[in-house]
Scaffold this active site. Structure first.
Site, short mmCIF file in Angstrom:
data_model
loop_
_atom_site.label_atom_id
_atom_site.label_comp_id
_atom_site.label_asym_id
_atom_site.label_seq_id
_atom_site.Cartn_x
_atom_site.Cartn_y
_atom_site.Cartn_z
N ASP A 316 8.29 10.83 14.62
CA ASP A 316 7.74 9.77 15.45
C ASP A 316 6.95 10.41 16.59
OD1 ASP A 316 7.17 7.23 16.47
OD2 ASP A 316 9.22 6.52 16.20
N GLU A 512 8.82 -1.79 21.88
CA GLU A 512 9.99 -0.94 22.11
C GLU A 512 10.10 -0.50 23.57
OE1 GLU A 512 8.68 3.11 20.24
OE2 GLU A 512 7.50 1.45 19.46
#
Length: 734
Positions: A316, A512
C-alpha cells in the site's frame, strides 16, 4: 490490454525508437503515424505467439539488475519530474493516488497522459511497458464525468453477484478508455466494526458476502486476463484482516486467533485467487502486533504457497516506509518487506533513495536474487498476459464509454437494488407520483455527498464535484408534476398541506483515517434540526439515510414513518427515486447488522447481541421481509432447524450457507448440524467448528454463537470442492 497504433507483433525495440521520435516532435497526445515494415526477426520475448512463461524467461535473461529493480518500483505520477526518469530508472509502474489528477480533468486528457508516459517507458533498451494503477473503487472515480456506482456496502446490499460482475465490466471499459490497465479494487475486507472509516469499502460483515462479490474480478479482468481489449488487472485488498481491527481503528491491530482469521477474513481472498485475480495489495494493519507488510507467513506461506496465488503482491501507499515507525526508507525495512513476499513497492515519491537502498540490500545478499527474479517473473507475467507489449497505448474506442448512457443506466439499476427499506409504518412508501412532497436535508441535492469518499479526490467533498443526478433531481423526474415538489435544505417553510416529507440526511464525504468514528455515531446537528422542523409540521416523514455505514438513529426512529438506507449511491440518484415512488420495490438486504447504539459496537450476526435491525433485514412494499419463509411450529421444549442455501457455484466447487434457528421455547446452550457430503470436500468453514467422518460433515457452534434465544438464528458458511447436491442438514441442540 488494448489495441494501439503500434502494430501487434511489432518488435518492442523498434516501437520504442519510433516512440522516442514522437516524443521529440511533441506528438504526445496523438496517434503515431504508420511505421515502415520491419524485416528483422523479433526476439523471443517480443513474439506473442510464444507461451508467456517462455517470453518471461527470455526477457529475464536479458535484464540488468537495474531493469529488475525498476520493475519492482511503483511511483506516483506527480513525483515523476522529469518524465524522462521513467526510462532512466527503468520504472516498472506508475500510479495516480487519490488526489492525483490531470488538467483538464476528462477522459481524453487522462488517455493522452497515459500514452505520453507509456511512450517514455518504451524508449528503454528492452522496451518494457509500464503498468499504470489507480483506485477505481466505485467507478473510474478520479475522472470527472465518469459513472460512479454505489460503494461496495451498497453493492453488498443487492445480494446480486451477477449485477456486480456487470458493474466490474462497465468500470473496466471506462478505465481502459483512459489507457489505465490496473485498478486497486475490489476491497474484500470483512468489516466487523462500523466505527472503521472504510466500512463502506466492504461488501459486508460475513465472509460469504465479499466472497460472492468477487464476481467483480471476473467482470473487470474478463474470464481470462487480457483476452478482452477492455481487460483491466484487478487487486484484491487489503490482505489480511483490515476490517477486524480492535475498535475499528484504521491501520490498527487485528487481534484474533489464526482459526478466526482464517474463518472470517481469508475466504474472500481464497475465492479471488480461484478467480485469477492479478494482484493482491497488503494491509497497513497488523495481525496480533505484526504488520502485514512484514508477515512472511501470511504473504509467502499462506497466500502464495497454500492458496497458490501466482500474481504479484503490491504494497500500500508508503506502507513499507512505515515498518520501523520512522519517516524515510531504510534498507532494513525494504529487505523485510521484499523477503516477506512484497513484489512491487508503492514507493510512491522518493524513488531514487528507494532504488539505491534496494540495490544495496541485493548486493549485500540480504535480498536474494532469487527473490528479485520471482518478483519480476510475477510482474512481467501479468504485463504479458495483459498484452501490454503488443498493445501499449490507449484503445480510444473505449474513451467514449466514460459516463455513457448505458453505464449510467446500469448504475441506476445498482442503486435501486441496493436500497434497503428498514421501516415503513402504515405503508407510507411508495409515495404516489401525484403526491405533494416536501424534500429537505443536506444530502438531497448534493452529488458529492451522495457519492462519498474516493470521488474526484481521496476524501471526496460536498458540492457539484462531477456530473450526475442528485436524489432531488431524481424525485422531481419521477413525479407527475414537479411543481408539487418543494425543496428546502433545512426544512424551512413546510406546512401541513404536504402528503409526506422526504428527509435526505446522513454523512458527508470521508475516506480512511478521517472517517473513523471512535465516539458518537449519530446524525449531526444540522440533520437533527432539519428533522425536528419536519416533525413539528405533523407531516409524515420518510427518511432517506445517505451514509457509508449504519448510524446511531434508534432515538429518532420513532419519529419517522419510513426509513430507507440508501448507502452511498454514486452519481445516479434517480435509482433512489425509483424505489421511493414504487417504480421498483425495494429488494436490498442489510449487509451489516444495524446497531442499537454506538456503545454496542462491534455488533455482528451470530455474536449473541440484539441489533436494532439484524443482518439480512429488508422490507418490501407488501410489508414483509423478503427473506426466509414462515417459521415452523416451535418444538414445545427445545429443538432447532438447519436450512441450506447455495451461495455460489463454479466448475469443481461451491459456496454454501447454513442457517440454524432455535425453534424451541427455551434458550439453547449449543447446537450441532450434520449432513452427507456426497463426495464433496470442505476447503474452508467459518462461524463453526468442523469435523468430517464417514462421509458426513459435522459442525458445532463456536463459543460466541451457541446461545440462541427462542426464534433466534445464526449461520455458518463454507466453501467446498465438488458438487453441492441437495443436502438435508440435521440439527440438534445441546
Amino acid at each position: 490490454m488494448r489495441p494501439s497504433p503500434l502494430p501487434s507483433r511489432r518488435p518492442a525495440l523498434v516501437a520504442a525508437l519510433c516512440a522516442a521520435a514522437l516524443a521529440v516532435t511533441g506528438l504526445t497526445g496523438a496517434a503515431p503515424p504508420p511505421e515502415p515494415a520491419v524485416a528483422t526477426a523479433a526476439l523471443p520475448y517480443q513474439d506473442p505467439s510464444l507461451p508467456v512463461p517462455q517470453r518471461v524467461d527470455d526477457l529475464l535473461a536479458r535484464m540488468t539488475l537495474d531493469d529488475k529493480l525498476g520493475q519492482m518500483t511503483q511511483i506516483e505520477k506527480e513525483a515523476l519530474v522529469p518524465q524522462s526518469d521513467l526510462a532512466t530508472y527503468r520504472i516498472g509502474s506508475v500510479l495516480s493516488g487519490g488526489d492525483s489528477t490531470v488538467s483538464p480533468n476528462n477522459a481524453q486528457t487522462w488517455a493522452d497522459t497515459y500514452d505520453s508516459l507509456q511512450r517514455t517507458a518504451l524508449t528503454t533498451p528492452l522496451g518494457i511497458p509500464v503498468i499504470y494503477g489507480i483506485d477505481a473503487v466505485h467507478g473510474h472515480n478520479a475522472v470527472r464525468g465518469a459513472t460512479l456506482f454505489p460503494h461496495n456496502i451498497g453493492l453488498g446490499a443487492t445480494r446480486d453477484p451477477e449485477l456486480v460482475e456487470r458493474v466490474g465490466r462497465a468500470v473496466a471499459e471506462e478505465v481502459a478508455g483512459t489507457g489505465i490497465d490496473w485498478s486497486f479494487a475490489p476491497c474484500l475486507c470483512v468489516v466487523r466494526n462500523d466505527r472503521w472509516g472504510r466500512t463502506y469499502e466492504s461488501f459486508g460483515e460475513k465472509p460469504e458476502l465479499p466472497t460472492a462479490m468477487t464476481s467483480f474480478i471476473t467482470g473487470m479482468q474478463g474470464p481470462t486476463l487480457g483476452a478482452d481489449p477492455a481487460s483491466v488487472l484487478t487487486t484484491a485488498k487489503h490482505y489480511l484482516g483490515d476490517g477486524g481491527t480492535t475498535g475499528g481503528v484504521d491501520q490498527g491491530n487485528t487481534e484474533l486467533s489464526e482459526a478466526e482469521l482464517r474463518a472470517v477474513h481469508l475466504p474472500p481472498f481464497t475465492e479471488a485467487v480461484r478467480r485469477g485475480v492479478g494482484s493482491v495489495m497488503l494491509s497497513y494493519s497488523s495481525w496480533n502486533g505484526v504488520r502485514s507488510h512484514a508477515h512472511r507467513y501470511l504473504v509467502t506461506d499462506v497466500l502464495k504457497g497454500e492458496l497458490g496465488f501466482t500474481g504479484f503482491v503490491v504494497s500500500d501507499w508508503a506502507a513499507v516506509d512505515q515498518l520501523d515507525g520512522q519517516s524515510g526508507f531504510t534498507g532494513a525495512e525494504i529487505a523485510t518487506a521484499v523477503n516477506a513476499g512484497v513484489d512491487m513497492v508503492m514507493v510512491p515519491h522518493d524513488y531514487t533513495r528507494f532504488l539505491s537502498l534496494l540495490r544495496g540490500e541485493v548486493n549485500a545478499g540480504r535480498v536474494p536474487m532469487a527473490r528479485v527474479d520471482d518478483a519480476n517473473r510475477r510482474i512481467l507475467t501479468k504485463k504479458f498476459e495483459l498484452g501490454l507489449f503488443e498493445r501499449p497505448l490507449t484503445d480510444r474506442s473505449y474513451t467514449s464509454t466514460v459516463g455513457s448512457a448505458a453505464h449510467r443506466s446500469l448504475a441506476r439499476q445498482a442503486v435501486r437494488e441496493s436500497q434497503v427499506l428498514l421501516k415503513n409504518d402504515g405503508g407510507l412508501l411508495p409515495l404516489p407520483k401525484s403526491a405533494k412532497v416536501f424534500v429537505a436535508g443536506k444530502n438531497a441535492d448534493d452529488i458529492g455527498n451522495q457519492s462519498g469518499g474516493w470521488t474526484v479526490g481521496w476524501q471526496g467533498r460536498s458540492g457539484p464535484v462531477t456530473e450526475g443526478t442528485t436524489i432531488l433531481q431524481g424525485i422531481r423526474a419521477a413525479v407527475t408534476d414537479p411543481s408539487r415538489v418543494t425543496y428546502d435544505r433545512y426544512g424551512n417553510g413546510i406546512d401541513g398541506s404536504y402528503t409526506a416529507a422526504v428527509a435526505v440526511v446522513g454523512e458527508t464525504p470521508y475516506a480512511e483515517g478521517r472517517g473513523d468514528r471512535p465516539g458518537a455515531m449519530g446524525l449531526d446537528q444540522e440533520d437533527l434540526a432539519t428533522l425536528a422542523r419536519l416533525k413539528a409540521s405533523g407531516v409524515p416523514v420518510a427518511v432517506v439515510l445517505v451514509s457509508g455505514r449504519p448510524l446511531d438513529i434508534a432515538a429518532q426512529l420513532p419519529d419517522w414513518r419510513a426509513l430507507l438506507a440508501a448507502w452511498l449511491p454514486g452519481t445516479e440518484g434517480a435509482g433512489v427515486a425509483d424505489v421511493l415512488f414504487g417504480d421498483h420495490a425495494p429488494t436490498g438486504k442489510l449487509p451489516v447488522s444495524w446497531m442499537r447504539s454506538a456503545s454496542q459496537q462491534p455488533v455482528n450476526d451470530g455474536d449473541g447481541k440484539s441489533p436494532l435491525f439484524p443482518y439480512g433485514h429488508g422490507l418490501t412494499y407488501d410489508g414483509t421481509d423478503p427473506g426466509p419463509g414462515p417459521d415452523p411450529d416451535p418444538d414445545p421444549v427445545g429443538g432447532c432447524t438447519a436450512d441450506f442455501r447455495l451461495v455460489n457455484s463454479w466448475p469443481g466447487g461451491h459456496q454454501a450457507e447454513i442457517t440454524v434457528k432455535n425453534t424451541g421455547t427455551a434458550p439453547t446452550s449449543g447446537w450441532t448440524v450434520d449432513w452427507a457430503l456426497d463426495g464433496a470436500s470442505i476447503t474452508s468453514l467459518w462461524n463453526g467448528t468442523l469435523t468430517v467422518a464417514d462421509g458426513r460433515a459435522t459442525v458445532r457452534n463456536t463459543s460466541s454463537n451457541g446461545a440462541l434465544s427462542p426464534g433466534a438464528t445464526t449461520s455458518f458458511g463454507y466453501t467446498a470442492n465438488g458438487s453441492a447436491g441437495s443436502p438435508v442438514p440435521r440439527c440438534v441442540t445441546g
